[in-house]
Design an enzyme around this catalytic site. Structure first.
Site, PDB file in Angstrom:
ATOM      1  N   ILE A 206      72.877   0.877 -23.297  1.00  0.00           N
ATOM      2  CA  ILE A 206      71.804   1.862 -23.564  1.00  0.00           C
ATOM      3  C   ILE A 206      72.237   2.677 -24.779  1.00  0.00           C
ATOM      4  CG2 ILE A 206      70.387   3.723 -22.587  1.00  0.00           C
ATOM      5  CD1 ILE A 206      71.919   3.389 -19.947  1.00  0.00           C
ATOM      6  N   HIS A 207      71.393   2.772 -25.775  1.00  0.00           N
ATOM      7  CA  HIS A 207      71.764   3.647 -26.886  1.00  0.00           C
ATOM      8  C   HIS A 207      70.597   4.242 -27.648  1.00  0.00           C
ATOM      9  CE1 HIS A 207      70.786   0.153 -29.307  1.00  0.00           C
ATOM     10  NE2 HIS A 207      70.906   0.881 -30.393  1.00  0.00           N
TER      11      HIS A 207
END
Ligand code: UDP
Length: 351
Positions: A206-207
């Site tokens: 996740i970013h």
């Protein structure tokens, strides 16, 4: 005559794409390369490790620009890139993907009348709230050579009136995956280090700002991963932005196998042996397919629509759309050599 290519990179996915193209440039007569690293990603495990593992030439110029808002970062990059272009006088500037480094490089070069080649041109989410979408659209419209990974990307450009210099070359990330997979299987100890057996765990990343800027959204994504972790352990190499966001917003990552970001060999090993992949990353969605691992994308749209229509990927809030079949679009692992060839042939007057 040798053409001088000036490559501008700054963020993790760009190191991986540039590794493939840089290798092709080295193996193609008539091209030489100078690399500029903007410094957008700077942690050793977000930057140096890729240069070492993927044999990327050391950047001649390191700008050390990171942090700050989009305008601040992009502005500082523009100011720093311009004198380098004036000094190096390249025949081409090559930029990758959709980051602030991409936009700054394309803008600085085009103002100096240096032709820009955009690797991974034509991708669209049609969501202008994504900073990446703004960077892509502007870069595509400034570039003389549009090197598209998919036919959808070619169609997207045509819909915006961009047809000159557009080529479907395939995905240089597939080249990179082919280059490392065997090596990773043999040399990476990440699974034993984490105590994970092949095909017993899922891998998540996740970013994106859309998932990390808002607490409710981050909570929802983390909750999804925690739900999945009841079926199998979920390994989460945590991007620094997500780590900071979770800390600042008090979002617990309990129940997930959180680890530091890993190098590309470890990542290939983790991908290759996962049961499922959950991600908001563009690159990881495709890499899941390259390793023939089903993916769930933690977003409401994707630029890589063929992963959905070919049944390997689905958006987290939507059901799967299709039976799984192979995707031809990404090429045969030689996309980077097409890029090199087009840099030579596209350099004739009139581009
Ligand atoms: N990646 C990696 N280590 C990690 C997480 C990701 O090597 O811990 C690689 C991943 O395999 C892919 C690239 O980084 O090749 C994707 O980068 P990111 O998700 O940051 O950007 P995006 O693809 O969304 O632009």
């Amino acid at each position: 005559m040798t053409l001088k290519i000036l490559t501008i990179v700054g963020a993790r996915p760009q190191f991986i794409k540039a590794a493939a193209v840089s290798r092709a440039i080295r193996e193609t007569d008539g091209l030489t390369e100078v690399m500029v690293h903007t410094g957008q990603h700077f942690d050793p495990n977000m930057s140096d490790v890729f240069f070492e593992e993927l044999d990327i030439p050391r950047p001649r110029h390191h700008l050390d620009i990171n942090g700050g808002g989009h305008g601040d970062m992009t502005g500082r990059m523009l100011m720093a890139i311009e004198p380098i272009l004036l000094e190096e006088k390249p025949d081409w500037v090559v930029v990758y993907g959709d980051t602030n480094s991409t936009l700054a490089g394309a803008l600085a070069a085009s103002k100096l009348h240096i032709p820009v080649a955009h690797v991974e041109a034509g991708l669209r989410s049609f969501n202008r709230r994504m900073p990446e979408e703004i960077n892509r659209v502007v870069t595509d419209h400034l570039s003389a050579l549009q090197l598209c990974p998919t036919t959808t990307a070619v169609t997207n450009l045509a819909a915006e009136g961009v047809t000159a210099g557009v080529h479907h070359v395939g995905d240089v990330m597939y080249d990179a995956t082919l280059f490392v997979t065997d090596k990773a299987e043999k040399s990476s100890a990440i699974l034993s280090n984490l105590g994970l057996a092949p095909k017993t765990y899922a891998l998540a990343t996740i970013h994106r700002a859309e998932n990390t800027a808002d607490r409710q959204q981050l909570l929802a994504v983390v909750q999804f991963l925690q739900d999945q972790s009841r079926k199998f352990p979920v390994a989460l190499p945590l991007h620094p932005r997500t780590r900071q966001a979770a800390l600042a917003m008090g979002v617990s990552l309990g129940g997930l196998r959180v680890i530091d970001p890993v190098g590309y060999l470890d990542m290939a090993k983790l991908l290759h042996n996962a049961v499922e992949v959950y991600t908001d990353s563009g690159g990881v969605q495709k890499e899941a397919y390259f390793h023939r691992v089903p993916c769930i994308t933690l977003r409401d749209e994707t630029e890589w629509t063929e992963t959905i229509t070919h049944g390997w990927n689905r958006l987290w809030k939507q059901p799967a759309q299709a039976v799984r079949r192979d995707i031809d679009e990404y090429g045969t692992g030689r996309a980077a050599y097409d890029v090199a060839r087009l840099l030579i042939s596209g350099s004739s007057p009139g581009i």
